[in-house]
Scaffold this motif. Structure first.
Motif, PDB file in Angstrom:
ATOM      1  N   GLY A  52       0.760  -1.203  -0.066  1.00 20.51           N
ATOM      2  CA  GLY A  52      -0.112  -0.113  -0.050  1.00 20.51           C
ATOM      3  C   GLY A  52       0.873   1.211  -0.080  1.00 20.51           C
ATOM      4  N   ASP A  53       2.145   1.257  -0.523  1.00 18.82           N
ATOM      5  CA  ASP A  53       2.859   2.486  -0.330  1.00 18.82           C
ATOM      6  C   ASP A  53       2.824   3.156  -1.749  1.00 18.82           C
ATOM      7  OD1 ASP A  53       4.315   0.960  -1.929  1.00 18.82           O
ATOM      8  OD2 ASP A  53       6.442   1.362  -0.960  1.00 18.82           O
ATOM      9  N   ARG A  76       4.646  -0.740  -6.875  1.00 13.64           N
ATOM     10  CA  ARG A  76       4.724  -2.155  -7.116  1.00 13.64           C
ATOM     11  C   ARG A  76       6.224  -2.409  -6.963  1.00 13.64           C
ATOM     12  NH1 ARG A  76       2.005  -3.903 -12.582  1.00 13.64           N
ATOM     13  NH2 ARG A  76       3.316  -2.090 -13.330  1.00 13.64           N
TER      14      ARG A  76
HETATM   15 CA    CA Z   1       4.248  -1.510  -2.626  1.00 15.86          CA
END
Ligand code: CA
Length: 430
Positions: free
Chosen positions: A232-233, A236
């Motif tokens: 969720g940062d 990818r």
């Molecule tokens: Ca990530």
């Protein structure tokens, strides 16, 4: 690797495995560049000078998804890497026995490290299982086989700059130039979108000599299609985020038909006098039907319900272990089409679950056949009317099928296994 594993999806990539396997073996990882396979088959031609080819690659990239500034920055002045080209040309004289391959990968150290990884990432793995339905032991097994749980990713002895490798292959491997060009374009796209955390990657965008990247060794086009941001940062990141890498692998497997809750299969025990011709790799029977033939899970392991179907294989002939393969095994093969590779991942996943290992030993006394001997078997099968599917020195499904027919015709166990004994028999056959 020298089982000639055709990496992932699509097709077979001759020669692309051996050197990487050797390089990685030196640091304890025998993984192969997952997801790397040449799908295209352009007509080989004399490669153009590298500088011309490099300019063409830049133009191709710009015509597709790559900003000119990125193509220029990455390709200008780039020179080919001779080690990468040497790696594509290596062809094994001997096919390594399957048990050598499995045992080099599924070592006590790798099992222990995998169990530590299962504990350290338990929460992440539970979340990935919930999201994708892929068993954590399978995911960690892929991770262990591909990169020794990430241990090799920072090792300059085995990783290379992806752009340089793929440009080298695009220009120096004309038989698969289109495949490599598309991978290069995808790699440049990753850089253009700033998806890789280069601030945390001292070597830049690195990967195997064939361009496979990150903890579970995705090729750039596979990354483009299947990588996910699981932590969720917003990025990818299969290079430095274990949650992203393992979830991306789970996503790949699920997208290729992984069935949640099902095992890959099991080692099987066979009755005395079993007809090896029934282990034809392709005929699916229910576990009830197999049981009626005397075939059941080895070590009295639990069988799935009676209606579950499996195919039977004898990867080292009737004297070695037998395996009942369920549909998820075919999904593992989508990562890398070599049977030895898929059995290695499957076996490591079992060992990580606490399984004690194979119930039956391998026929270790055998020496491997040489390429000439393998071709000789194929030539003689063809001469006798047993279509081996060509004379290429590779014992694939068609050659094994032809061998079973030959063995059956002279009263030998029809296990389709090419060893020195069958070579002598076919040489002596009228
Ligand atoms: Ca990530």
């Amino acid at each position: 690797m020298d089982v000639r594993a055709a990496p992932m999806r699509h097709a077979r990539r001759r020669g692309a495995r051996r050197s990487l396997a050797i390089r990685l073996a030196a640091v304890g990882c025998i993984g192969v560049p997952a997801l790397a396979v040449a799908a295209s088959a352009e007509t080989p031609a004399t490669p153009p000078p590298f500088e011309t080819c490099r300019a063409d690659l830049a133009a191709w990239g710009v015509a597709h998804e790559v900003p000119a500034r990125v193509a220029d920055a990455q390709l200008a002045g780039l020179m080919p890497d001779p080690e990468v080209l040497a790696a594509t040309g290596s062809q094994g004289e001997f096919v390594r026995p399957i048990w050598d391959y499995i045992e080099a990968s599924v070592t006590p150290a790798r099992i222990e490290a995998g169990q530590r990884a299962l504990a350290a990432h338990a929460d992440t793995l539970a979340a990935i299982e919930a999201a994708y339905g892929v068993d954590r032991h399978v995911l960690v097994a892929f991770w262990g086989v591909e990169s020794s749980y990430g241990a090799v990713l920072d090792n300059p002895a085995v990783v290379k700059p992806v752009v340089r490798s793929l440009a080298t292959l695009s220009c120096g491997d004309p038989a698969r130039a289109g495949y490599w060009r598309d991978e290069l374009t995808a790699a440049l796209g990753i850089l253009a979108r700033n998806e890789a955390p280069l601030d945390r990657m001292p070597g830049g965008l690195t990967g195997s000599w064939a361009g496979a990247m990150g903890h579970t060794q995705f090729m750039p086009t596979v990354y483009r299609q299947y990588a996910v941001d699981f932590d969720g940062d917003g990025r990818r990141d299969i290079w430095t985020s274990v949650p992203d890498a393992l979830a991306s692998t789970a996503n790949y497997l699920r997208a290729h038909g992984w069935r949640p809750g099902e095992a890959w299969g099991t080692e099987a025990s066979l009755p005395e006098g079993f007809d090896a011709a029934l282990a034809d790799e392709t005929t699916a029977r229910s576990f009830a039907a197999w049981r009626a033939l005397g075939v059941k899970p080895a070590r009295d392991r639990a069988a799935p319900d009676d209606t579950a179907e499996a195919t039977l294989i004898l990867p080292a002939g009737i004297r070695g272990p037998a395996f009942l393969l369920r549909p998820n095994f075919a999904v593992i093969l989508r990562y890398n089409t070599a049977l030895a590779y898929a059995l290695t991942v499957a076996h490591l996943s079992d060992r990580l679950s606490g399984d004690p290992g194979f119930a039956r030993d391998w026929p270790r006394g055998d020496r491997p056949l040489t390429a000439d001997e393998r071709r000789d078997i194929q030539t003689r099968l063809a001469e006798r009317g047993f279509a081996p599917g060509g004379v290429d020195g590779k014992i694939g499904p068609r050659t094994r099928s032809a061998l079973r027919a030959f063995q059956g015709s002279i009263g030998l166990p029809a296990d389709g296994y090419a060893d020195t004994a069958v070579l002598e028999r076919i040489r002596a056959a009228p």
